[in-house]
Design an enzyme around this catalytic site. Structure first.
Site, PDB file in Angstrom:
ATOM      1  N   TYR A 197      -2.646  -1.804   9.665  1.00 12.15           N
ATOM      2  CA  TYR A 197      -2.496  -1.484   8.248  1.00 12.15           C
ATOM      3  C   TYR A 197      -3.616  -0.560   7.778  1.00 12.15           C
ATOM      4  CZ  TYR A 197      -2.203  -2.089   3.197  1.00 12.15           C
ATOM      5  OH  TYR A 197      -2.124  -1.871   1.849  1.00 12.15           O
ATOM      6  N   SER A 232       1.391 -10.076  -5.820  1.00 16.44           N
ATOM      7  CA  SER A 232       2.680  -9.487  -5.479  1.00 16.44           C
ATOM      8  C   SER A 232       3.372 -10.323  -4.421  1.00 16.44           C
ATOM      9  CB  SER A 232       2.480  -8.053  -4.959  1.00 16.44           C
ATOM     10  OG  SER A 232       3.665  -7.546  -4.399  1.00 16.44           O
TER      11      SER A 232
END
Length: 326
Positions: A197, A232
């Site tokens: 990532y 989120s």
């Protein structure tokens, strides 16, 4: 005289430090939020958001709809896109024809040119492309397969690059436009248990930083938006080792996410950055916002490395408590 200059410098420095610790965005962004253009200045613009079915993409769509922005909502899940559209219609200053639902798979590269044509057929132009689709990671380097690494890079990097290549000729022909890429603070600070990532976000900075330089003779702005941890549901879809494996850890009970920024607040600051055509913005609560400042500006490299190691050890200790990684 010298004493006055030194005193003035120290006073300015103190004010900036206080501002930093009271902020949830970089100091330039905070200045523009107070004194610059508001998102309402984007009214009537056509903004295409990928990854719009949840998280930051959904919140940004809702924020922009309140400013009267015409929207293209893209992601793989058409039903979720239609849900977001209804939210925009219910809370924003947009009509049904102002919001186009356009399902898109970021790694189906051969479909991107056709999607651009659909947007142009509906709106006639694309003012802003928001490359927001992507996926997080929660697995250490040696427990992440090469297939997992490839999956992250194709989605987080090549997907953004491919769609940008499809949209860019239209913007270059018009001689104006804006491309915003949702990067991350992990694209500035290497993040343990997120090598793929973090690497993908560093790559995004390289790709789009070079593109910004290449577009110097065009009125096309490249904005690299770098959020830190945000509240989120995207946290439920983070990759753990393999492309088809996700973490079972509840993000709301994760110590690493104990001070995440509300998604709506993140979207507001991203919209401010977009309205003011900024080049790069940092959006996070503390202590995360402090890390890029230390890495970028700390004059003592050894001290910066020491603080980075402290952060890394703390993160690794928490992450390795996840049973899926043991």
């Amino acid at each position: 005289m010298l004493e006055l200059v030194v005193s003035g410098f120290l006073l300015v420095l103190l004010v900036q430090v206080v501002r930093l610790f009271l902020s949830d965005g970089d100091l330039s962004l905070m200045w523009y939020e107070r004194f610059g253009k508001t998102p309402d200045q984007l009214a009537g613009k056509v903004v295409w958001i990928t990854g719009a079915s949840s998280g930051i993409g959904e919140a940004l769509a809702v924020e922009l709809s309140r400013a009267g922005v015409k929207l293209v909502l893209s992601a793989r899940r058409e039903d979720e896109l239609r849900r977001v559209k209804q939210t925009c219609l219910g809370t924003g200053k947009v009509s049904d024809s102002d919001v186009l639902v356009l399902p898109l798979d970021s790694v189906a590269f051969d479909t991107h040119a056709g999607c651009v044509e659909q947007v142009l057929a509906h709106f006639g132009r694309i003012d802003v492309l928001v490359n927001n689709s992507g996926r997080g990671q929660r697995s250490v380097f040696w427990q992440t397969s090469l297939a997992g690494d490839r999956h992250i890079f194709e989605l987080n990097v090549l997907g953004q690059v491919s769609l940008t290549k499809a949209v860019l000729p239209h913007m270059m022909e018009r001689g104006e436009g804006q491309i915003m890429v949702t990067s991350s603070l992990s694209g500035i600070i290497p993040t343990p248990a997120g090598s793929a990532y973090s690497g993908s976000k560093f790559a995004v900075h390289g790709f789009f930083g070079a593109l910004r330089a290449e577009l110097h003779s065009y009125d096309i702005n490249i904005l690299l938006a770098c959020p830190g941890p945000v509240i989120s549901n995207a946290g439920k879809n983070v990759l753990v080792g393999e492309p088809d494996k996700t973490s079972t850890l509840d993000p709301t009970k994760d110590p690493l996410h104990s001070n995440d920024m509300p998604t709506a607040r993140c979207a507001r600051l991203l919209a401010v950055g977009m309205a003011n055509r900024l080049d790069e913005i940092w959006v996070a609560r503390h202590p995360y916002l402090l890390y890029p400042y230390l890495r970028s500006y700390l004059p003592v490299p050894a001290l910066e490395r020491r603080m980075s190691k402290t952060f890394a050890k703390r993160r690794m200790k928490i992450v390795m408590q996840d049973k899926k990684m043991q």
